[in-house]
Design an enzyme around this catalytic site. Sequence first.
Site, PDB file in Angstrom:
ATOM      1  N   LYS A 175       0.917  -1.259  -0.345  1.00 30.25           N
ATOM      2  CA  LYS A 175      -0.040   0.240   0.121  1.00 30.25           C
ATOM      3  C   LYS A 175       0.983   1.536   0.496  1.00 30.25           C
ATOM      4  O   LYS A 175       1.611   1.493   0.754  1.00 30.25           O
ATOM      5  CB  LYS A 175      -0.838   0.201   1.209  1.00 30.25           C
ATOM      6  CG  LYS A 175      -2.379   1.402   1.276  1.00 30.25           C
ATOM      7  CD  LYS A 175      -2.587   2.160   2.689  1.00 30.25           C
ATOM      8  CE  LYS A 175      -1.529   2.699   3.323  1.00 30.25           C
ATOM      9  NZ  LYS A 175      -1.274   3.747   1.772  1.00 30.25           N
ATOM     10  N   THR A 229       5.913   7.925  13.799  1.00 30.13           N
ATOM     11  CA  THR A 229       5.620   7.333  14.611  1.00 30.13           C
ATOM     12  C   THR A 229       4.369   7.566  15.634  1.00 30.13           C
ATOM     13  O   THR A 229       4.006   6.223  15.838  1.00 30.13           O
ATOM     14  CB  THR A 229       6.667   7.897  15.901  1.00 30.13           C
ATOM     15  OG1 THR A 229       8.075   7.885  15.930  1.00 30.13           O
ATOM     16  CG2 THR A 229       6.761   7.110  17.375  1.00 30.13           C
ATOM     17  N   GLY A 232       3.116   4.288  13.063  1.00 26.48           N
ATOM     18  CA  GLY A 232       3.048   3.296  13.982  1.00 26.48           C
ATOM     19  C   GLY A 232       2.136   3.058  15.578  1.00 26.48           C
ATOM     20  O   GLY A 232       2.896   1.660  15.239  1.00 26.48           O
ATOM     21  N   GLU A 249       8.903   1.163  11.357  1.00 28.60           N
ATOM     22  CA  GLU A 249      10.329   2.064  10.417  1.00 28.60           C
ATOM     23  C   GLU A 249       9.784   3.631  11.011  1.00 28.60           C
ATOM     24  O   GLU A 249       9.636   3.724   9.909  1.00 28.60           O
ATOM     25  CB  GLU A 249      10.394   2.052   9.089  1.00 28.60           C
ATOM     26  CG  GLU A 249      11.515   0.662   8.757  1.00 28.60           C
ATOM     27  CD  GLU A 249      12.752   0.097   9.258  1.00 28.60           C
ATOM     28  OE1 GLU A 249      13.605   1.436   9.858  1.00 28.60           O
ATOM     29  OE2 GLU A 249      13.856  -1.126   9.708  1.00 28.60           O
ATOM     30  N   CYS A 283      14.302   9.809   6.958  1.00 34.01           N
ATOM     31  CA  CYS A 283      13.728   9.969   8.160  1.00 34.01           C
ATOM     32  C   CYS A 283      15.553  10.033   8.900  1.00 34.01           C
ATOM     33  O   CYS A 283      15.339  10.216   9.948  1.00 34.01           O
ATOM     34  CB  CYS A 283      13.053   8.186   8.576  1.00 34.01           C
ATOM     35  SG  CYS A 283      14.132   6.914   7.493  1.00 34.01           S
ATOM     36  N   GLU A 382       9.911  16.158  15.752  1.00 36.63           N
ATOM     37  CA  GLU A 382       9.995  15.359  13.574  1.00 36.63           C
ATOM     38  C   GLU A 382      10.004  16.589  13.116  1.00 36.63           C
ATOM     39  O   GLU A 382       8.894  16.800  12.906  1.00 36.63           O
ATOM     40  CB  GLU A 382      10.289  14.191  13.149  1.00 36.63           C
ATOM     41  CG  GLU A 382      10.977  13.690  12.345  1.00 36.63           C
ATOM     42  CD  GLU A 382      10.250  12.420  11.457  1.00 36.63           C
ATOM     43  OE1 GLU A 382       9.228  12.196  11.762  1.00 36.63           O
ATOM     44  OE2 GLU A 382      11.283  12.007  11.268  1.00 36.63           O
TER      45      GLU A 382
HETATM   46  P1  NAD Z   1       2.504   8.256   7.760  1.00 41.32           P
HETATM   47  O1  NAD Z   1       2.514   7.896   8.616  1.00 41.32           O
HETATM   48  O2  NAD Z   1       1.503   9.498   8.264  1.00 41.32           O
HETATM   49  O3  NAD Z   1       2.331   7.685   6.296  1.00 41.32           O
HETATM   50  C1  NAD Z   1       3.034   6.732   6.503  1.00 41.32           C
HETATM   51  C2  NAD Z   1       2.132   5.601   5.180  1.00 41.32           C
HETATM   52  O4  NAD Z   1       0.933   5.124   6.707  1.00 41.32           O
HETATM   53  C3  NAD Z   1       0.946   6.598   3.764  1.00 41.32           C
HETATM   54  O5  NAD Z   1       1.270   5.141   3.175  1.00 41.32           O
HETATM   55  C4  NAD Z   1      -0.142   6.294   4.741  1.00 41.32           C
HETATM   56  O6  NAD Z   1      -1.149   6.755   4.640  1.00 41.32           O
HETATM   57  C5  NAD Z   1      -0.954   5.244   5.926  1.00 41.32           C
HETATM   58  N1  NAD Z   1      -0.972   5.126   6.748  1.00 41.32           N
HETATM   59  C6  NAD Z   1      -1.435   6.677   7.566  1.00 41.32           C
HETATM   60  N2  NAD Z   1      -2.511   6.086   8.932  1.00 41.32           N
HETATM   61  C7  NAD Z   1      -2.372   4.758   8.779  1.00 41.32           C
HETATM   62  C8  NAD Z   1      -2.923   3.790   9.173  1.00 41.32           C
HETATM   63  N3  NAD Z   1      -4.099   4.801  10.464  1.00 41.32           N
HETATM   64  N4  NAD Z   1      -2.974   2.324   9.513  1.00 41.32           N
HETATM   65  C9  NAD Z   1      -2.571   2.233   8.264  1.00 41.32           C
HETATM   66  N5  NAD Z   1      -1.706   2.951   7.050  1.00 41.32           N
HETATM   67  C10 NAD Z   1      -1.218   4.003   7.564  1.00 41.32           C
HETATM   68  O7  NAD Z   1       4.063   8.623   7.538  1.00 41.32           O
HETATM   69  P2  NAD Z   1       4.054  10.248   6.692  1.00 41.32           P
HETATM   70  O8  NAD Z   1       4.279  11.389   6.929  1.00 41.32           O
HETATM   71  O9  NAD Z   1       3.542   9.977   5.318  1.00 41.32           O
HETATM   72  O10 NAD Z   1       5.462   9.689   6.584  1.00 41.32           O
HETATM   73  C11 NAD Z   1       7.335  10.709   7.089  1.00 41.32           C
HETATM   74  C12 NAD Z   1       7.101  10.112   7.900  1.00 41.32           C
HETATM   75  O11 NAD Z   1       7.815   9.106   7.705  1.00 41.32           O
HETATM   76  C13 NAD Z   1       8.264  10.167   8.816  1.00 41.32           C
HETATM   77  O12 NAD Z   1       7.918  10.664  10.279  1.00 41.32           O
HETATM   78  C14 NAD Z   1       9.852  10.214   8.918  1.00 41.32           C
HETATM   79  O13 NAD Z   1      10.227  10.038   9.306  1.00 41.32           O
HETATM   80  C15 NAD Z   1       8.988   8.299   8.406  1.00 41.32           C
HETATM   81  N6  NAD Z   1       9.985   7.970   7.649  1.00 41.32           N
HETATM   82  C16 NAD Z   1      10.702   6.503   8.528  1.00 41.32           C
HETATM   83  C17 NAD Z   1      11.780   5.885   7.843  1.00 41.32           C
HETATM   84  C18 NAD Z   1      12.921   4.991   8.033  1.00 41.32           C
HETATM   85  O14 NAD Z   1      12.958   3.900   7.856  1.00 41.32           O
HETATM   86  N7  NAD Z   1      12.328   4.530   9.488  1.00 41.32           N
HETATM   87  C19 NAD Z   1      11.843   6.072   6.162  1.00 41.32           C
HETATM   88  C20 NAD Z   1      10.969   6.930   5.696  1.00 41.32           C
HETATM   89  C21 NAD Z   1      10.162   7.764   6.537  1.00 41.32           C
END
Ligand code: NAD
Length: 483
Positions: A175, A229, A232, A249, A283, A382
């Site tokens: 997804k 986070t 997550g 992650e 990240c 962040e």
């Molecule tokens: P986000 O958590 O809003 O979204 C990430 C993904 O999760 C998207 O595909 C989104 O549609 C989906 N999503 C959102 N809510 C959900 C839910 N309740 N259940 C299941 N899926 C859901 O994150 P973002 O703002 O799009 O991305 C940026 C974040 O990602 C930053 O915090 C960054 O640090 C982190 N990130 C971490 C790594 C790593 O390897 N640790 C790598 C890249 C990005």
Amino acid sequence: MAVDLVEGKLFADGKFRDADNVEPVIEAATEKVLGLGASATRADIDDAVAAARRALPDWRSTPAADRAKALFTLADALEALALHTSELCSRETGAPITYSRQANGFLPAVIFRYYAGLIDTFDIEEFRPSLVGHTLVRREPIGVVGAIVPWNVPQLLAAMKLAPALAAGCTVVLKPAPETALDALAIAEAAEEAGLPPGVLNVIPGGRETGAYLVGHRDIDKVAFTGSTDTGRLIGQTCGQLVRPITLELGGKSAAIILDDAQLGPTIQGLRSVSFGNNGQLCYAGTRILAPRSRYGEFVDALTEMADDLVVGNPLDENVDIGPLVSSRQRERVLNYIEIGKAEGARIVTGGGVPADCRRGWYVAPTVFADVPNSARIARDEIFGPVLTVIPYESDREAIDIANDSEFGLAGSVWSSDEARATQLARAVHTGTIGINMYQPDLGAPFGGIKASGFGRELGPEGLAAYQTTKSIFHAAGAAAAR
Ligand code: NAD
């Protein structure tokens, strides 16, 4: 190549099909509609998961050498699309093309080849003798994987999950984020071209609801998540209830520790990419710069000069270092943090708003805050944009304490002309990964975080293990063979 033609489509059970729900994908630099992205419904997810479940028995029992062959072919197909896919990603996310070409273009193919090579020579059974007999330890594929990735480096982050999962013999429902619903279908095209059996890989873009439904789906065996986070934590709750394996992650606020013997030029040059890479939307970005009090002014001045030297503009221009952020929401978030920093009394030495000549697109000027205490919100949260905080410290011990005084623990870096000293200091930093005089994830080594940056590892052999479960087959010493 036909990525443009898959607009508004999903990929499930080996077929592209029109999505019932679509959402516009907006180009970050122009704010115009780039195309219509699929937004998968519950019925779409059910179909994709059912296809992955049906495909699992054959795929897991396909000889590893044949799975490897398919993944090598998939890598070639991805590589053939790389220039197009990486440009599409730049338009979707604002990533500078020189960065995107590597991260979204060529690196995913490298990762597929790495795991194809690893599984090709991997012993899935290990004989372990003991005092009471022996045990055959088998590494079996974990099953159907729900993989959820964010928009920031969409192709790379997807490959970091898909390659080891498919190599291990798992089937996957991917997804992607709605912001990057278009480029995601390039992976499906490559899978089709590689002749992956129907259902082995399914791609269903969508937003929060699509993701949440996939995470809780009754027929998923593991969730692999990369994102914030906050999300997550929610996913962890669901998987905790279901007792479902999970890799998280998550976010970071990595420290870049400059030691008092660091060389000015190379350190600043390295921080250009470590701190401002992908517009600060990484990240692992080193956005908390820890500078020794004895050379504080020198480093603040050099960082300011470096930030001022960054070229802000159209991400498709090869000379551009900083493109727009991915969305107006993301820009609001970053601008809001800049206001918080000002209100907290931190000193802005450069940037601090929207560049005057960027009237279209979600641009934020590279921004450096000096005299920031580590207790400030801009040093703790962040921000996920081109905003650095420079924090002074007195001694190596204090630098370690400041680096460790964070909710996160994803990455970090130590800069010094003495590698042994820097390595010794790196050992004391509580983080999943850390670099000496540079930072980037190394494909052959485990990558992932501790604390609020998540748990589980990707990349390296550990990344393969994340998609395997062990089964121990015990044989008692001297026991009669079964008749
Ligand atoms: P986000 O958590 O809003 O979204 C990430 C993904 O999760 C998207 O595909 C989104 O549609 C989906 N999503 C959102 N809510 C959900 C839910 N309740 N259940 C299941 N899926 C859901 O994150 P973002 O703002 O799009 O991305 C940026 C974040 O990602 C930053 O915090 C960054 O640090 C982190 N990130 C971490 C790594 C790593 O390897 N640790 C790598 C890249 C990005």
